[in-house]
Design a protein around this motif. Structure first.
Motif, PDB file in Angstrom:
ATOM      1  N   VAL A 158       0.683  -1.448   0.064  1.00  0.00           N
ATOM      2  CA  VAL A 158      -0.409   0.151  -0.001  1.00  0.00           C
ATOM      3  C   VAL A 158       0.593   0.929  -0.246  1.00  0.00           C
ATOM      4  N   PHE A 159       1.652   1.207   1.056  1.00  0.00           N
ATOM      5  CA  PHE A 159       2.889   2.355   0.771  1.00  0.00           C
ATOM      6  C   PHE A 159       3.056   2.321  -0.138  1.00  0.00           C
ATOM      7  N   THR A 160       3.751   1.519  -1.121  1.00  0.00           N
ATOM      8  CA  THR A 160       4.310   1.839  -2.811  1.00  0.00           C
ATOM      9  C   THR A 160       3.107   2.172  -3.139  1.00  0.00           C
ATOM     10  N   ASP A 161       2.130   1.538  -3.355  1.00  0.00           N
ATOM     11  CA  ASP A 161       1.407   2.232  -4.360  1.00  0.00           C
ATOM     12  C   ASP A 161       1.150   4.124  -4.395  1.00  0.00           C
ATOM     13  N   ILE A 162       0.759   4.286  -2.889  1.00  0.00           N
ATOM     14  CA  ILE A 162       1.143   5.814  -2.894  1.00  0.00           C
ATOM     15  C   ILE A 162       2.594   6.297  -3.239  1.00  0.00           C
ATOM     16  N   LEU A 163       3.370   6.225  -2.940  1.00  0.00           N
ATOM     17  CA  LEU A 163       4.427   6.772  -3.361  1.00  0.00           C
ATOM     18  C   LEU A 163       4.425   6.409  -4.706  1.00  0.00           C
ATOM     19  N   LEU A 164       3.774   5.772  -5.373  1.00  0.00           N
ATOM     20  CA  LEU A 164       3.973   6.053  -6.956  1.00  0.00           C
ATOM     21  C   LEU A 164       3.446   6.744  -7.376  1.00  0.00           C
ATOM     22  N   GLU A 165       1.984   7.410  -6.778  1.00  0.00           N
ATOM     23  CA  GLU A 165       1.465   8.448  -7.661  1.00  0.00           C
ATOM     24  C   GLU A 165       2.334   9.539  -7.443  1.00  0.00           C
ATOM     25  N   PHE A 166       3.143   9.743  -6.835  1.00  0.00           N
ATOM     26  CA  PHE A 166       3.956  11.206  -6.402  1.00  0.00           C
ATOM     27  C   PHE A 166       5.288  11.087  -7.210  1.00  0.00           C
ATOM     28  N   PHE A 167       5.997   9.378  -6.978  1.00  0.00           N
ATOM     29  CA  PHE A 167       7.287   9.950  -7.890  1.00  0.00           C
ATOM     30  C   PHE A 167       7.259   9.894  -9.295  1.00  0.00           C
ATOM     31  N   THR A 168       8.449  11.252  -9.939  1.00  0.00           N
ATOM     32  CA  THR A 168       8.602  10.886 -11.507  1.00  0.00           C
ATOM     33  C   THR A 168      10.042  10.873 -11.600  1.00  0.00           C
ATOM     34  N   LEU A 169      10.454  10.307 -12.631  1.00  0.00           N
ATOM     35  CA  LEU A 169      12.126   9.759 -12.498  1.00  0.00           C
ATOM     36  C   LEU A 169      12.372  11.498 -13.286  1.00  0.00           C
ATOM     37  N   ALA A 170      13.684  12.192 -13.214  1.00  0.00           N
ATOM     38  CA  ALA A 170      14.664  13.294 -14.110  1.00  0.00           C
ATOM     39  C   ALA A 170      14.601  12.446 -15.435  1.00  0.00           C
ATOM     40  N   PRO A 171      14.045  12.940 -16.948  1.00  0.00           N
ATOM     41  CA  PRO A 171      15.663  11.920 -17.895  1.00  0.00           C
ATOM     42  C   PRO A 171      16.984  12.055 -17.338  1.00  0.00           C
TER      43      PRO A 171
END
Length: 356
Positions: A158-171
């Motif tokens: 659950v924690f990981t799923d929520i974190l991925l809603e906010f996380f992006t990786l810059a090119p």
């Protein structure tokens, strides 16, 4: 005169817990106040995958008692169905942009169930994540506890799923692999049975381990497999041998493997990656923090809700280790809200102050 120095935990309570005045609970296992007034606590016809059993009612009763008797907080309860929070259903009570009622944005503490349509077997938590994202988009700072049984008891997912809603990786992130490295590794994989038998290539790396690497500012140390902090530290000898064989640096191989794994996890790439995102996970506490919201995932049980909810929130806030400036700004927001009307009245009654 003795100087009294408050502990950091006391400062956290004073800055984040004491200013709480309103609580909103969103959970499909609880009846709403409206349903209780209507005498309808058996909502199985509306929610075929959940049941309002005695343990759920008892837990809600304890939460309400805690809010009213212990902390003097107001509390409202939603079942996530009426209205259908986080969905696109046509409902006059919903905000068209965020799919949640506007007044929920102004609640100081949100207690949100992660699976609003039954258990984890049928609900992936998408509606809960939409509610969280909506809370992060408004200008009122929210504290949010994700109160959940998890995915088969696992709240880390659950924690990981929520974190991925906010996380992006810059090119431009140091973890992204140069095309020439990918080409060399593709050629090697073609000649070596796609890397079968090489566990550092075939085994999944836990996503949070890779995201910890993404938080680093320097790539040189964290990508070195000799470093215990490197996710591939256990395979340092094998990586070093292969690097020499194909003429690459061992850090290049680590970068290639982590990038490949991020693609498998479908991590989004975006030039506008957030600079205000912080997170931490360990077995005792966790948090995800932005400039708009503080989130902690809490395992739901039959324990005392004060320890389970407020105790866990306080522990997560302490673990976050907010800077003195963050504490000061949060306290200023509270003081302005608490004392603003009094100050405004004094100014209105003082014409000299107005003229100044």
């Amino acid at each position: 005169m003795t100087d009294v120095v408050a502990s950091y935990e006391d400062l956290i309570k004073e800055t984040f817990i004491s200013p709480i005045r309103s609580v909103t609970v969103i959970d499909d296992e609880y009846p709403t106040f409206s349903s209780l007034l209507e005498g309808n606590t058996n909502l199985s016809d509306k929610r075929p995958n959940t049941s309002l059993d005695d343990s759920n009612i008892d837990r809600l009763r304890k939460i309400i008692q805690m809010c009213h008797a212990k902390y003097c907080w107001s509390i409202d309860i939603f079942d996530g169905k009426t209205p259908a929070l986080g969905s696109n259903e046509n409902n006059p009570y919903l905000n068209d942009e965020n799919s949640i009622p506007a007044h929920i944005h102004h609640s100081d503490l949100i207690i949100l169930d992660y699976h609003l349509d039954g258990d984890s077997n049928i609900d992936d938590g998408s509606r809960a994540r939409k509610i969280i994202k909506a809370l992060d988009s408004n200008n009122h700072y929210n504290l949010a506890l994700i109160h959940t049984k998890g995915n088969d008891g696992d709240i880390k997912k659950v924690f990981t799923d929520i974190l991925l809603e906010f996380f992006t990786l810059a090119p431009s992130h140091f973890l992204n692999t140069d095309e020439s490295i990918s080409e060399k590794m593709d050629d090697w994989l073609d000649e070596n049975n796609e890397g079968r038998g090489h566990l550092w290539i075939t085994d999944n790396i836990p996503l949070l381990n890779i995201l910890e690497v993404c938080k680093q500012f320097s790539s040189e140390k964290v990508l070195n497999p000799l470093n215990p902090a490197c996710p591939l530290h256990a395979f340092s000898s094998e990586i070093d041998s292969l690097a020499k064989e194909i003429g690459l640096d061992k850090t290049d191989l680590v970068r290639w493997r982590l990038t490949k794994q991020l693609k498998d996890y479908h991590i989004r790439q975006d030039n506008s990656s957030r600079t205000d995102l912080q997170w931490n996970w360990d077995e005792s506490t966790n948090f995800i923090s932005t400039s708009k919201i503080f989130i902690s995932v809490v395992r739901k049980s039959t324990n005392n809700p004060e320890d389970e909810l407020i105790g866990s929130l306080n522990k997560a806030l302490c673990h976050h280790n907010a800077s003195p400036m963050q504490l000061l700004m949060a306290r200023m927001r509270y003081e302005l809200d608490e004392r603003g009307i009094g100050q405004a009245t004094e100014i209105m009654n003082n014409r000299y102050a107005q003229a100044g």
